[in-house]
Design an enzyme around this catalytic site. Structure first.
Site, PDB file in Angstrom:
ATOM      1  CB  SER A   1      -0.518  -0.108   1.429  1.00 48.58           C
ATOM      2  OG  SER A   1      -1.797   1.256   0.923  1.00 48.58           O
TER       3      SER A   1
ATOM      4  CG  ASP B   1      -6.060   0.930  -0.855  1.00 50.93           C
ATOM      5  OD1 ASP B   1      -5.469   2.154  -0.871  1.00 50.93           O
ATOM      6  OD2 ASP B   1      -6.437   0.123   0.013  1.00 50.93           O
TER       7      ASP B   1
ATOM      8  CG  ASP C   1      -2.180   4.091  -0.679  1.00 52.62           C
ATOM      9  OD1 ASP C   1      -2.987   3.395  -2.392  1.00 52.62           O
ATOM     10  OD2 ASP C   1      -2.852   3.523  -0.196  1.00 52.62           O
TER      11      ASP C   1
ATOM     12  CG  ASP D   1      -2.541  -0.517  -2.345  1.00 56.10           C
ATOM     13  OD1 ASP D   1      -2.359   0.506  -2.130  1.00 56.10           O
ATOM     14  OD2 ASP D   1      -2.856  -1.412  -1.777  1.00 56.10           O
TER      15      ASP D   1
HETATM   16 MG    MG Z   1      -3.528   1.180  -0.468  1.00 52.90          MG
END
Ligand code: MG
Length: 455
Positions: free
Chosen positions: A98, A245, A241, A243
């Site tokens: 992440s 999400d 960010d 990844d």
């Molecule tokens: Mg993330």
């Protein structure tokens, strides 16, 4: 709480604790939990250790007779959307850490409905892992490794259909987008272009060393986009960010938007459009969310902290919208998980349909100040101290969803035990910074006293 899986799967330092051996063992454990012949969709973010860990994880899965479909570099929500919609996968697995620094990596598992894997399943997989109860397939039953192309394109097309694309196209917005050299670089710029937005990208080349800025989107880390929004007179700035999400926003004046304000604004937007409905958020979120959602005709229910918990609660209670103050917002019309590009598209839809500048929309959201503190407390005293704290406030409204939350005449205080460290996290919120600070200090002193007595 398991020893292996945290709130966001298994995390570690790449090639030290998060190494190929661990990834393969996790693959063997997940595969042994599933049935021979099942299929798992594997994807990753842009980290340098991603290909190695994904290959090891896949080899582990295949050794149990489970087929692996490789999605390549994909945002976590894009993989979740494919798992949910295709119905072919018994699970998904994402190699990502992440927003953590580039030298970290992690692995998290996804349920067939696209949500983060339930913790009881993780516990079962963990038991297989620690007991070495792996299933080894016969030579002629070893799982196949296949490609799963088109995950990113299908995700972008799906989001385009979930928003008022015509209204967005008419507004001809200018958007500065920073994808943090992460997986969102492969989806978010193209989504914005399809929506007829003039998009200026920053850090949109895939690069696992994250050369643009440190990956956590804090105001200090994203000074470049703040300056760029102002220099270009853009309508909004967006940072995803690593990844993709979660995302954070910059208003047209270059102001960093606190995540609680985004959450409140979008909760209000969702219930106003729907003429009522349920918004779900953890007890740690600002009271401005409930205030704004109520003013727009909706209601709020609270959960324990953790996006997967919010997502499950939303599913079980047919919620309209939900999320956390860290920029992880959940849109059930798309899927029950945090989704940065869906959030981005919905905010742009609101800008387009309202015709108002972003700062003006945010100006309609009430304000409050939150203070976060830490307090040491031995793990074996936590439960008793919390009980004593709740008892001491029997005259106030007390919420025990996660730790103890006390509503006072000045605001509210939340005391939550950390699951990993011998500390309490103490949150205090009030209408002004002075009151919030004094409420926090008063509560810290009170809890310190209680911890001493709880011994
Ligand atoms: Mg993330």
């Amino acid at each position: 709480m398991g020893k292996l899986f945290g709130t966001n799967g298994v995390r570690g330092f790449a090639n030290k604790d998060m190494n190929a051996e661990l990834a393969m063992k996790l693959g063997r454990a997940l595969g042994s939990f599933l049935k021979p012949g099942d299929a798992v969709l594997v994807g990753r973010d842009t980290r340098t250790s991603g290909p190695m860990l994904a290959a090891a994880l896949s080899a582990g899965l295949q050794s149990t007779g489970v087929h692996v479909y490789d999605a390549g570099i994909v945002p976590t929500p894009a993989l979740q959307y494919r798992v949910k919609t295709s119905k072919r996968f018994a699970a998904g697995a994402v190699v990502t850490a992440s927003h953590n620094p580039p030298e970290h990596n992690g692995i998290k598992f996804i349920d067939p409905d696209g949500t983060e894997m339930r913790s009881d399943k993780e516990d079962a997989i963990e038991a297989i892992f620690f007991d070495n109860k792996f299933r080894d397939a016969e030579w002629n039953d070893i799982g196949q490794l296949l490609l799963e192309p088109g995950v990113n394109d299908a995700y972008v097309e799906a989001i385009e259909k979930k928003v008022d694309a015509d209204a967005i196209r008419r507004r001809k917005l200018t958007v500065v987008l920073d994808t943090s050299n992460g997986a969102g670089s492969l989806t978010a710029p193209f989504l914005l272009r399809r929506l007829g937005v003039h998009v200026v990208t920053m850090n949109a080349q895939v690069d696992g060393t994250f050369p643009g800025h440190p990956s956590e989107p804090t105001p200090e880390n994203i000074k470049d986009i703040i300056a760029t929004v102002k220099a270009l007179n853009a309508d909004i700035g967006i940072v995803q960010d690593g990844d993709a999400d979660r995302c954070v926003f910059i208003d047209e004046k270059g102001g960093f938007v606190d995540g609680n304000r985004t959450l409140a604004l979008m909760g209000g937007y969702a219930v106003q459009k729907n003429k009522g409905g349920l918004v779900v958020t953890p007890v740690s979120s600002s009271g401005i969310v409930e205030e704004h959602v109520k003013a727009k005709g909706g209601r709020v229910e609270y959960t324990r902290v953790g996006a997967p918990i919010v997502a499950r609660y939303m599913m079980d209670h047919q919620a309209l919208f939900g999320g956390e103050e860290n920029g992880g917002l959940i849109w059930p019309e798309m899927q029950h998980c945090r989704d940065a590009s869906m959030t981005m598209a919905k905010i742009i839809e609101l800008l387009a349909t309202s015709g108002k500048p972003f700062s003006q929309l945010l100006g309609e959201v009430p304000t409050a100040t939150s203070v976060k503190k830490k307090l040491e407390c031995p793990n074996d005293r936590k439960a008793k101290a919390l009980d004593m704290f709740a008892k001491a406030h029997a005259g106030d409204k007390v919420d025990r969803t996660d730790g103890v939350k006390v509503y006072t005449s000045e605001g509210w205080v939340l005391v939550r035990p950390s699951g990993t460290e011998p500390i309490f996290r103490v949150y205090a919120e009030a209408k002004t910074p002075e009151v919030a600070e004094s409420l926090a200090n008063k509560s810290l002193a009170e809890i310190k006293d209680i911890i001493a007595k709880a011994g």
